[in-house]
Design a protein around this motif. Structure first.
Motif, PDB file in Angstrom:
ATOM      1  N   ASP A  32       0.816  -1.215   0.000  1.00  0.00           N
ATOM      2  CA  ASP A  32       0.000   0.000   0.000  1.00  0.00           C
ATOM      3  C   ASP A  32       0.850   1.266   0.000  1.00  0.00           C
ATOM      4  N   ALA A  33       2.091   1.175  -0.518  1.00  0.00           N
ATOM      5  CA  ALA A  33       3.019   2.310  -0.420  1.00  0.00           C
ATOM      6  C   ALA A  33       2.473   3.559  -1.099  1.00  0.00           C
ATOM      7  N   ILE A  34       1.953   3.444  -2.319  1.00  0.00           N
ATOM      8  CA  ILE A  34       1.481   4.623  -3.052  1.00  0.00           C
ATOM      9  C   ILE A  34       0.297   5.255  -2.331  1.00  0.00           C
ATOM     10  N   ALA A  35      -0.635   4.424  -1.872  1.00  0.00           N
ATOM     11  CA  ALA A  35      -1.798   4.958  -1.135  1.00  0.00           C
ATOM     12  C   ALA A  35      -1.357   5.654   0.139  1.00  0.00           C
ATOM     13  N   ARG A  36      -0.372   5.078   0.839  1.00  0.00           N
ATOM     14  CA  ARG A  36       0.121   5.703   2.065  1.00  0.00           C
ATOM     15  C   ARG A  36       0.819   7.029   1.763  1.00  0.00           C
ATOM     16  N   LEU A  37       1.564   7.087   0.672  1.00  0.00           N
ATOM     17  CA  LEU A  37       2.250   8.326   0.310  1.00  0.00           C
ATOM     18  C   LEU A  37       1.248   9.403  -0.083  1.00  0.00           C
ATOM     19  N   ARG A  38       0.151   9.012  -0.716  1.00  0.00           N
ATOM     20  CA  ARG A  38      -0.886  10.010  -1.028  1.00  0.00           C
ATOM     21  C   ARG A  38      -1.464  10.593   0.257  1.00  0.00           C
ATOM     22  N   ARG A  39      -1.750   9.726   1.218  1.00  0.00           N
ATOM     23  CA  ARG A  39      -2.276  10.223   2.492  1.00  0.00           C
ATOM     24  C   ARG A  39      -1.232  11.085   3.201  1.00  0.00           C
ATOM     25  N   VAL A  45      -2.321  23.769  -3.016  1.00  0.00           N
ATOM     26  CA  VAL A  45      -3.044  23.029  -4.050  1.00  0.00           C
ATOM     27  C   VAL A  45      -2.141  22.765  -5.255  1.00  0.00           C
ATOM     28  N   ALA A  46      -1.348  23.758  -5.657  1.00  0.00           N
ATOM     29  CA  ALA A  46      -0.442  23.579  -6.794  1.00  0.00           C
ATOM     30  C   ALA A  46       0.597  22.502  -6.505  1.00  0.00           C
ATOM     31  N   LYS A  47       1.141  22.521  -5.276  1.00  0.00           N
ATOM     32  CA  LYS A  47       2.143  21.519  -4.912  1.00  0.00           C
ATOM     33  C   LYS A  47       1.516  20.137  -4.836  1.00  0.00           C
ATOM     34  N   MET A  48       0.302  20.062  -4.327  1.00  0.00           N
ATOM     35  CA  MET A  48      -0.381  18.774  -4.257  1.00  0.00           C
ATOM     36  C   MET A  48      -0.608  18.200  -5.647  1.00  0.00           C
ATOM     37  N   ASP A  49      -1.020  19.063  -6.586  1.00  0.00           N
ATOM     38  CA  ASP A  49      -1.214  18.598  -7.964  1.00  0.00           C
ATOM     39  C   ASP A  49       0.079  18.009  -8.515  1.00  0.00           C
ATOM     40  N   GLU A  50       1.186  18.686  -8.238  1.00  0.00           N
ATOM     41  CA  GLU A  50       2.484  18.217  -8.726  1.00  0.00           C
ATOM     42  C   GLU A  50       2.841  16.858  -8.122  1.00  0.00           C
ATOM     43  N   LEU A  51       2.670  16.720  -6.800  1.00  0.00           N
ATOM     44  CA  LEU A  51       3.059  15.481  -6.131  1.00  0.00           C
ATOM     45  C   LEU A  51       2.103  14.335  -6.456  1.00  0.00           C
ATOM     46  N   MET A  52       0.817  14.626  -6.538  1.00  0.00           N
ATOM     47  CA  MET A  52      -0.141  13.572  -6.865  1.00  0.00           C
ATOM     48  C   MET A  52       0.063  13.070  -8.296  1.00  0.00           C
ATOM     49  N   ALA A  53       0.416  13.979  -9.209  1.00  0.00           N
ATOM     50  CA  ALA A  53       0.711  13.558 -10.582  1.00  0.00           C
ATOM     51  C   ALA A  53       1.932  12.645 -10.596  1.00  0.00           C
ATOM     52  N   LEU A  54       2.937  12.975  -9.767  1.00  0.00           N
ATOM     53  CA  LEU A  54       4.123  12.134  -9.671  1.00  0.00           C
ATOM     54  C   LEU A  54       3.758  10.750  -9.126  1.00  0.00           C
ATOM     55  N   LEU A  55       2.927  10.721  -8.099  1.00  0.00           N
ATOM     56  CA  LEU A  55       2.512   9.440  -7.537  1.00  0.00           C
ATOM     57  C   LEU A  55       1.666   8.643  -8.525  1.00  0.00           C
ATOM     58  N   ASP A  56       0.845   9.333  -9.322  1.00  0.00           N
ATOM     59  CA  ASP A  56       0.087   8.645 -10.372  1.00  0.00           C
ATOM     60  C   ASP A  56       1.032   7.963 -11.352  1.00  0.00           C
ATOM     61  N   ARG A  57       2.106   8.677 -11.734  1.00  0.00           N
ATOM     62  CA  ARG A  57       3.070   8.086 -12.673  1.00  0.00           C
ATOM     63  C   ARG A  57       3.794   6.908 -12.034  1.00  0.00           C
ATOM     64  N   LEU A  58       4.147   7.044 -10.756  1.00  0.00           N
ATOM     65  CA  LEU A  58       4.804   5.938 -10.059  1.00  0.00           C
ATOM     66  C   LEU A  58       3.879   4.724  -9.979  1.00  0.00           C
ATOM     67  N   GLU A  59       2.599   4.984  -9.713  1.00  0.00           N
ATOM     68  CA  GLU A  59       1.652   3.880  -9.624  1.00  0.00           C
ATOM     69  C   GLU A  59       1.469   3.213 -10.979  1.00  0.00           C
ATOM     70  N   ALA A  60       1.383   4.035 -12.039  1.00  0.00           N
ATOM     71  CA  ALA A  60       1.236   3.468 -13.386  1.00  0.00           C
ATOM     72  C   ALA A  60       2.454   2.634 -13.758  1.00  0.00           C
ATOM     73  N   THR A  61       3.643   3.138 -13.401  1.00  0.00           N
ATOM     74  CA  THR A  61       4.870   2.393 -13.683  1.00  0.00           C
ATOM     75  C   THR A  61       4.887   1.076 -12.922  1.00  0.00           C
ATOM     76  N   ARG A  62       4.506   1.133 -11.655  1.00  0.00           N
ATOM     77  CA  ARG A  62       4.485  -0.094 -10.840  1.00  0.00           C
ATOM     78  C   ARG A  62       3.455  -1.078 -11.372  1.00  0.00           C
ATOM     79  N   THR A  63       2.277  -0.578 -11.760  1.00  0.00           N
ATOM     80  CA  THR A  63       1.241  -1.455 -12.301  1.00  0.00           C
ATOM     81  C   THR A  63       1.710  -2.118 -13.585  1.00  0.00           C
ATOM     82  N   ALA A  64       2.352  -1.324 -14.461  1.00  0.00           N
ATOM     83  CA  ALA A  64       2.858  -1.880 -15.714  1.00  0.00           C
ATOM     84  C   ALA A  64       3.945  -2.916 -15.456  1.00  0.00           C
TER      85      ALA A  64
END
Length: 579
Positions: free
Chosen positions: A18-25, A244-263
């Motif tokens: 659950d690393a990505i979910a924990r990092l989002r929180r 909000v701007a920083k959150m968008d940046e970090l959440m987008a990064l986590l989305d990419r990390l999650e997509a990479t991990r899923t792939a």
């Protein structure tokens, strides 16, 4: 905040399930604690923003545009869970919003095929605040009355207040005419508070803890007054936008990390499935098999990186066993055909001696039904010719709190017999119940439905009774029932059983369909070698599974510790001691 250690050890903790979910929180938690972006001393403090909002609310009340809100409770010291950053203030949600309300209970009479959108709890989200509009109810709203006050506007925040409390929705500016039902609170922020800071706040662990607070008066319910009294750490307006701007940046990064991990995991799953499938493919010839086996074994550590992948490994080992590819064939072994002759002789003798009507002559099955090529020395034989069926289909004796144990389908697991849950029948019932035969040690138990085709070895020494949906397979003569258990557990036989089962929701197989089905039978000596090899390999699988589970637990504990340290830095001496 000691985030540097988290970054330095990221590679070790990212493999936690659950690393990505924990990092989002974690990002959300940093945001509401004022630790995501730096404070700017030139920002207008939040206290000034709060004064302007209070003045604007008073003007709206005076103009009759909104009702005067109820008194807002003072925030007690024990409600303040952390120290605020410079320029921030603690406030109640009611101080930041025009009003908090919910829909009427009478909306059902306005349901229509077209018209305004009626937002229900099912349209809210637990993961974020984007509305889920795959299922929309429409209404023809009244022109006046109670329902009209819940007409939604862009920037309104929706919060579920019954059932799954804390689900969210943010109304876009171009959403159009829409209303809410009575299970949803509508929070309309004051104009300067419209934006994404409050919706992001509601996603945070800090907010979810308030939704889940045990002091709520009604279970699974959050009252409108609770929503109004919701505690908000309020940053300066300029800092809200930076957050909000920083959150968008970090959440987008986590989305990419999650997509990479899923792939990556999908690729690993395909490689694992492909390499293991090559071992059991019907077209794999004897010359190619050793090369495929070496490749699979060499790649195994890299391919089995999750405990759930061990299940596929176990099944591949079972499939190798039942196809005769787990151990070498020995030309000196007595062929299985001789073993089957002895079993046939024993079956005929049992029929003559007992007169049991269940024991009937039956033809041997067509080996082609197995959809696999039998190795040299192997044969195919039916369930009916191998076993006496001992079963009590359709009937279960009256149960008691103690007495003789009763074995039900719940006790028969795939590959093991579990004595839990423990059920019993009276001892005098047992004497009149077990009239169709007594299971012996080493017999097989098979579930006919709910679940279908679980199989295990009987290892119970004391007397017991059988319930419905369990068949005891009692061999007519010597055969290795542990080999037969492994064979029935394999995809080869499980697929065959599934093919001959019936039912939509609860699959089951009738005895008449089960009896003629074939089982692959190796020479008896090879059966013993297969079982010995299976035992050794399953022990290795158990160890690998335990090691992976331990590694996951270690990653989770490390991640938990690093996130906690980042939010609540320990004194230097304590940190060094922990290291």
């Amino acid at each position: 905040m000691k985030a540097d250690r988290l970054l330095a050890l990221y590679e070790k903790v990212v493999e936690a399930p659950d690393a990505i979910a924990r990092l989002r929180r974690f990002v959300l938690d940093l945001a509401v604690r004022g630790k995501l972006v730096e404070q700017d001393p030139s920002d207008e403090p939040a206290s000034e923003l709060l004064k302007r909002i209070a003045a604007e609310k008073a003007q709206l009340v005076k103009a009759g545009e909104i009702r005067k809100s109820r008194p807002i409770a003072h925030i007690a010291d024990d409600e303040l869970l952390f120290d605020l950053s410079p320029g921030w203030v603690w406030v109640r949600l009611g101080q930041l919003s025009q009003f908090v309300t919910s829909g009427s209970r009478d909306w059902a009479k306005y349901y229509a095929d077209e018209g305004a959108i009626f937002v229900r709890m099912g349209n809210l989200s637990k993961d974020d605040y984007r509305l889920r509009l795959n299922s929309i109810q429409r209404v023809s709203p009244p022109s006046s009355g109670e329902g009209t006050r819940t007409r939604l506007e862009g920037g309104d925040i929706l919060i579920s207040i019954t059932g799954d409390v804390g689900m969210l929705g943010l109304i876009p500016d171009d959403f159009g005419e829409a209303y809410i039902n009575q299970h949803t609170a509508m929070v309309r922020p004051m104009p300067e508070m419209k934006g994404r800071y409050l919706p992001e706040l509601f996603r945070s662990p800090f907010a979810q803890d308030q939704f889940n607070a045990p002091q709520r008066g009604i279970k699974n319910s959050f009252r409108l007054t609770d929503v109004t009294q919701f505690i908000v750490p309020l940053p300066p307006l300029a800092e809200q936008r930076r957050i909000v701007a920083k959150m968008d940046e970090l959440m987008a990064l986590l989305d990419r990390l999650e997509a990479t991990r899923t792939a990556r995991e999908a690729t690993r799953d395909r490689l694992t499935a492909a390499s293991l499938a090559r071992l059991t493919a019907p077209e794999t010839d004897d010359e190619a098999f050793p090369a495929h086996a070496r490749f699979a074994l060499d790649a195994l550590p890299a391919l089995t990186a999750r405990p759930d992948q061990i299940k596929h490994l176990r099944q591949s080992i079972l499939n190798l066993a039942v196809r005769g590819k787990l151990v070498e064939q020995d030309p000196a072994d007595e062929p299985a055909s001789e073993l089957l002759k002895r079993i046939a002789t024993a079956k005929a003798a049992a029929q003559r001696e007992t007169g049991d009507a269940r024991i009937k002559p039956a033809p041997s099955p067509d080996p082609d039904a197995l959809q696999m090529e039998l190795p040299p020395g192997w044969s195919a034989e039916s369930f009916e010719n191998l076993f006496l069926f001992i079963d009590y289909r359709g009937k279960t004796p009256p149960k008691t709190t103690e007495g003789t144990p009763l074995i039900t389908a719940k006790n028969v697991r795939m590959g093991s017999l579990d004595r839990e849950p423990r059920e019993f029948i009276a001892e005098n019932t047992f004497k009149t119940w077990m009239t169709r035969g007594f299971p012996q040690l080493g017999d097989l138990f098979f579930t006919t439905e709910a679940p279908l085709a679980n199989i295990c070895i009987n290892d119970i020494e004391e007397p017991f009774a059988l319930a419905q949906r369990v068949i005891c397979f009692q061999p007519y003569a010597e055969i290795d029932t542990r080999y037969l258990m492994f064979a029935i557990m394999s995809d080869v036989i499980q697929s065959l059983l599934e093919e001959h089962s019936t039912g939509l929701t609860a699959k089951g197989i009738k005895a008449a369909k089960l009896k003629p089905l074939p089982l692959p039978i190796p020479p008896l000596a090879e059966q013993h070698r297969i079982v010995a090899k299976m035992d050794a390999l399953m022990i290795l699988c158990n160890r690998l599974e335990a090691a992976l589970a331990t590694a996951d637990a270690t990653c989770q504990r490390l991640l938990e510790a690093l996130l906690h340290e980042a939010l609540f830095p320990a004194p230097e001496t304590v940190t060094k001691a922990a290291e």
